[in-house]
Design an enzyme around this catalytic site. Structure first.
Site, PDB file in Angstrom:
ATOM      1  N   VAL A 116       0.850  -1.199   0.000  1.00  0.00           N
ATOM      2  CA  VAL A 116       0.000   0.000   0.000  1.00  0.00           C
ATOM      3  C   VAL A 116       0.884   1.247   0.000  1.00  0.00           C
ATOM      4  CG1 VAL A 116      -1.796   1.274   1.239  1.00  0.00           C
ATOM      5  CG2 VAL A 116      -1.898  -1.223   1.123  1.00  0.00           C
ATOM      6  N   CYS A 129     -10.722  -3.504   2.099  1.00  0.00           N
ATOM      7  CA  CYS A 129     -10.529  -3.231   0.669  1.00  0.00           C
ATOM      8  C   CYS A 129     -11.582  -3.828  -0.263  1.00  0.00           C
ATOM      9  CB  CYS A 129      -9.142  -3.679   0.240  1.00  0.00           C
ATOM     10  SG  CYS A 129      -8.738  -5.340   0.759  1.00  0.00           S
ATOM     11  N   HIS A 166     -10.332  -6.718  -6.700  1.00  0.00           N
ATOM     12  CA  HIS A 166     -11.247  -7.532  -5.906  1.00  0.00           C
ATOM     13  C   HIS A 166     -12.617  -7.548  -6.597  1.00  0.00           C
ATOM     14  CE1 HIS A 166      -8.230  -7.872  -2.981  1.00  0.00           C
ATOM     15  NE2 HIS A 166      -8.780  -7.265  -1.947  1.00  0.00           N
TER      16      HIS A 166
HETATM   17  P1  NAP Z   1       2.868  -4.888   3.611  1.00  0.00           P
HETATM   18  O1  NAP Z   1       3.108  -4.935   2.156  1.00  0.00           O
HETATM   19  O2  NAP Z   1       3.181  -6.085   4.423  1.00  0.00           O
HETATM   20  O3  NAP Z   1       3.663  -3.619   4.212  1.00  0.00           O
HETATM   21  C1  NAP Z   1       3.734  -3.374   5.600  1.00  0.00           C
HETATM   22  C2  NAP Z   1       4.410  -2.042   5.879  1.00  0.00           C
HETATM   23  O4  NAP Z   1       4.423  -1.828   7.304  1.00  0.00           O
HETATM   24  C3  NAP Z   1       5.880  -1.989   5.460  1.00  0.00           C
HETATM   25  O5  NAP Z   1       6.210  -0.660   5.149  1.00  0.00           O
HETATM   26  C4  NAP Z   1       6.623  -2.432   6.724  1.00  0.00           C
HETATM   27  O6  NAP Z   1       7.936  -1.908   6.799  1.00  0.00           O
HETATM   28  C5  NAP Z   1       5.772  -1.796   7.802  1.00  0.00           C
HETATM   29  N1  NAP Z   1       5.832  -2.562   9.050  1.00  0.00           N
HETATM   30  C6  NAP Z   1       5.584  -3.873   9.228  1.00  0.00           C
HETATM   31  N2  NAP Z   1       5.770  -4.217  10.527  1.00  0.00           N
HETATM   32  C7  NAP Z   1       6.131  -3.089  11.171  1.00  0.00           C
HETATM   33  C8  NAP Z   1       6.461  -2.782  12.520  1.00  0.00           C
HETATM   34  N3  NAP Z   1       6.451  -3.707  13.484  1.00  0.00           N
HETATM   35  N4  NAP Z   1       6.808  -1.497  12.827  1.00  0.00           N
HETATM   36  C9  NAP Z   1       6.813  -0.545  11.873  1.00  0.00           C
HETATM   37  N5  NAP Z   1       6.497  -0.768  10.572  1.00  0.00           N
HETATM   38  C10 NAP Z   1       6.166  -2.031  10.231  1.00  0.00           C
HETATM   39  O7  NAP Z   1       1.312  -4.542   3.935  1.00  0.00           O
HETATM   40  P2  NAP Z   1       0.251  -3.709   3.042  1.00  0.00           P
HETATM   41  O8  NAP Z   1      -0.539  -4.595   2.170  1.00  0.00           O
HETATM   42  O9  NAP Z   1       0.933  -2.532   2.437  1.00  0.00           O
HETATM   43  O10 NAP Z   1      -0.775  -3.263   4.170  1.00  0.00           O
HETATM   44  C11 NAP Z   1      -0.532  -2.172   5.033  1.00  0.00           C
HETATM   45  C12 NAP Z   1      -1.805  -1.911   5.837  1.00  0.00           C
HETATM   46  O11 NAP Z   1      -2.875  -1.580   4.956  1.00  0.00           O
HETATM   47  C13 NAP Z   1      -2.287  -3.112   6.653  1.00  0.00           C
HETATM   48  O12 NAP Z   1      -2.868  -2.640   7.831  1.00  0.00           O
HETATM   49  C14 NAP Z   1      -3.354  -3.731   5.752  1.00  0.00           C
HETATM   50  O13 NAP Z   1      -4.300  -4.475   6.474  1.00  0.00           O
HETATM   51  C15 NAP Z   1      -3.978  -2.488   5.149  1.00  0.00           C
HETATM   52  N6  NAP Z   1      -4.658  -2.653   3.857  1.00  0.00           N
HETATM   53  C16 NAP Z   1      -4.055  -3.296   2.823  1.00  0.00           C
HETATM   54  C17 NAP Z   1      -4.736  -3.393   1.601  1.00  0.00           C
HETATM   55  C18 NAP Z   1      -4.154  -4.087   0.397  1.00  0.00           C
HETATM   56  O14 NAP Z   1      -4.876  -4.191  -0.610  1.00  0.00           O
HETATM   57  N7  NAP Z   1      -2.919  -4.560   0.438  1.00  0.00           N
HETATM   58  C19 NAP Z   1      -5.995  -2.821   1.461  1.00  0.00           C
HETATM   59  C20 NAP Z   1      -6.572  -2.162   2.546  1.00  0.00           C
HETATM   60  C21 NAP Z   1      -5.889  -2.081   3.730  1.00  0.00           C
HETATM   61  P3  NAP Z   1       9.262  -2.773   6.383  1.00  0.00           P
HETATM   62  O15 NAP Z   1       9.274  -2.831   4.882  1.00  0.00           O
HETATM   63  O16 NAP Z   1      10.359  -1.958   6.945  1.00  0.00           O
HETATM   64  O17 NAP Z   1       9.118  -4.131   7.007  1.00  0.00           O
END
Ligand code: NAP
Length: 365
Positions: free
Chosen positions: A16, A160, A255
Site C-alpha cells: 500500500v 478493501c 477484488h
Molecule cells: P505490507 O506490504 O506487508 O507492508 C507493511 C508495511 O508496514 C511496510 O512498510 C513495513 O515496513 C511496515 N511494518 C511492518 N511491521 C512493522 C512494525 N512492526 N513497525 C513498523 N512498521 C512495520 O502490507 P500492506 O498490504 O501494504 O498493508 C498495510 C496496511 O494496509 C495493513 O494494515 C493492511 O491491512 C492495510 N490494507 C491493505 C490493503 C491491500 O490491498 N494490500 C488494502 C486495505 C488495507 P518494512 O518494509 O520496513 O518491514
C-alpha cells in the site's frame, strides 16, 4: 494549489505504501516529504529499502529515491512541515497500532489510515467519500474526547473489498430502494495480502477459500459506514442482513464481488437500477476532487464484464465497474462488481478522503 501540502507515508515500503508513492508522484495538492517504515528499513535511502521488493510498474520517483526512511516510532525526526500522514502499517497487534495512530494525532497530525485497528473505535470515522463524507464531523468529538490539538485526528478507510459493491448499494438506498439482505462472495487478489501475498509462490496457481477475519469485516463494516450521526458519534445501521464468503484468487490486483440481494419492499426494474448507478454522483464528484472518479460507477452491458484484465484500472483505479446485472432465482437481483483493491480499496481511497478533508478545512496547508 500554489504551495503543496507536505505529507508523510507510514509503512511506505509495503504494497500500500508503494502505491501511495506511485499515486502521489504528480498529485496537484500533496507532496511526499517523509517516508517511514520498520526499524528494518529505517536509516536506508527509500530506494535501498525497497530494493528487490519494488512492485510498481513505474520507476521510484527521483525525489524519493534518496529520501532517508524514518522509523515510524521515531517521532523526534518527523520533518517540521508535515501536515498529514497516510498510514499503511500494522504494528505487533491491533491495540499497539491503535495507540500508534493516536500518538501521531496527539502530536497534532491528521492521520488517514488503512489499518483495521481503529475501524471500530467509536469516535473514529470509517470513510467511503461517496457514501458518508458527513461522518467526518465526528472528528471534532474525537479531538475533544482525547484532548487532541485542533489539527490532530485519525480517520480510517474500510476493508478493501467493501468498496467493490457498497457504493452501488448506497446509490440504490438513496434512490428510494432500501436493501434488506445481501449475500456476497468475493474473489480477492493477492496484493490484498500485502508484500507476502504477492511474493510467496505457494499462493499462486490456487484459490484459497479462507482469508482469516475477512468475512467478519465484510459483514460488519457496512453498518458503520451506512450509519447516521448522533451527538456522540455514529448510530450503526443494522437494517441490512449480510452473509459473506471471501476467497483469495491468483491475480495481482482487483477484488471482484459476486453480489445477490433482496430489497426491503419495492423492487426496481433492471433498467431503473442501471439508470440509478449510471447517474450516481456524490460530494467528491461535485467538488471535482483530483482523485474523484467521474463517474464513480461504470455499468457494463457486455455479458462478459467486468473483468479484472480489462476493467481494474477504470477511472484510474478509482471507479467501481458493475456488470451481469440480472434477476435471480432466489434473490431479487444479482450482479458482479469490481474495484482495484490497492487503489480504490487502499491508497487511492485514502487520498480521496484526504482531499475531502482539505476541502472541508480540516487539513491546514
Ligand atoms: P505490507 O506490504 O506487508 O507492508 C507493511 C508495511 O508496514 C511496510 O512498510 C513495513 O515496513 C511496515 N511494518 C511492518 N511491521 C512493522 C512494525 N512492526 N513497525 C513498523 N512498521 C512495520 O502490507 P500492506 O498490504 O501494504 O498493508 C498495510 C496496511 O494496509 C495493513 O494494515 C493492511 O491491512 C492495510 N490494507 C491493505 C490493503 C491491500 O490491498 N494490500 C488494502 C486495505 C488495507 P518494512 O518494509 O520496513 O518491514
Amino acid at each position: 494549489m500554489k504551495n503543496k501540502i507536505a505529507v508523510g507515508i507510514l509503512g511506505a515500503t509495503g504494497v500500500v505504501g508503494q502505491n501511495y508513492v506511485r499515486l502521489l508522484a504528480n498529485h496537484p495538492w500533496f507532496e511526499i516529504k517523509d517516508v517511514a517504515a520498520s526499524s528494518r528499513s529505517a536509516g536506508k535511502s527509500y530506494a535501498a529499502a525497497v530494493s528487490g521488493k519494488w512492485l510498481m510498474n513505474s520507476e521510484i520517483p527521483e525525489d524519493l529515491a534518496g529520501m532517508v526512511v524514518r522509523d515510524v516510532t521515531d517521532y523526534e525526526s518527523i520533518p517540521q512541515d508535515i501536515k498529514l500522514f497516510f498510514s499503511a502499517t500494522e504494528l505487533q497487534d491491533k491495540e499497539v497500532t491503535r495507540e500508534f495512530e493516536f500518538a501521531y494525532a496527539k502530536k497534532g497530525y491528521p492521520v488517514v489510515s488503512n489499518s483495521s485497528a481503529n475501524r471500530w473505535t467509536d469516535d473514529v470515522p470509517m470513510i467511503v467519500p461517496e457514501i458518508n463524507p458527513d461522518h467526518l464531523s465526528i472528528l471534532k468529538i474525537q479531538q475533544q474526547n482525547r484532548d487532541f490539538p485542533d489539527s490532530g485526528f485519525v480517520a480510517v478507510k474500510p476493508n478493501c473489498s467493501v468498496q467493490s459493491y457498497l457504493v452501488a448499494i448506497h446509490a440504490l438506498r438513496q434512490a428510494g430502494f432500501p436493501v434488506k439482505e445481501i449475500l456476497v462472495n468475493t474473489l480477492q487478489a493477492l496484493s490484498g495480502a500485502g508484500y507476502r501475498g504477492l511474493t510467496e509462490p505457494e499462493r499462486r496457481e490456487t484459490v484459497n477459500p479462507l482469508i482469516p477475519g475477512e468475512e467478519g469485516k465484510t459483514e460488519k463494516e457496512p453498518s458503520k459506514i451506512l450509519g447516521s450521526l448522533n451527538d456522540t458519534g455514529i448510530t450503526l445501521d443494522n437494517s441490512i442482513a449480510m452473509s459473506a464468503l471471501c476467497t483469495r484468487v491468483p491475480l495481482v490486483d482487483g477484488h471482484t464481488a459476486l453480489v445477490y440481494l433482496n430489497f426491503e419492499d419495492k423492487v426496481p426494474t433492471l433498467e431503473q437500477i442501471t439508470q440509478i448507478w449510471s447517474d450516481f454522483t456524490a460530494e467528491p464528484q461535485e467538488l471535482d476532487l483530483p482523485f474523484a472518479p467521474q463517474p464513480p460507477i461504470i455499468v457494463k452491458s457486455d455479458p462478459d464484464r467486468p473483468q479484472v484484465a480489462l476493467d481494474v484500472d477504470n477511472g484510474k483505479g478509482m471507479a467501481v465497474t458493475i456488470g451481469r446485472l440480472e434477476q435471480d432465482k432466489f434473490f431479487d437481483i444479482r450482479f458482479v462488481a469490481l474495484s482495484h483493491n490497492t487503489v480504490r480499496g487502499a491508497a487511492g481511497g485514502a487520498i480521496l478522503t484526504a482531499e475531502l478533508l482539505v476541502k472541508k478545512g480540516l487539513i491546514l496547508g
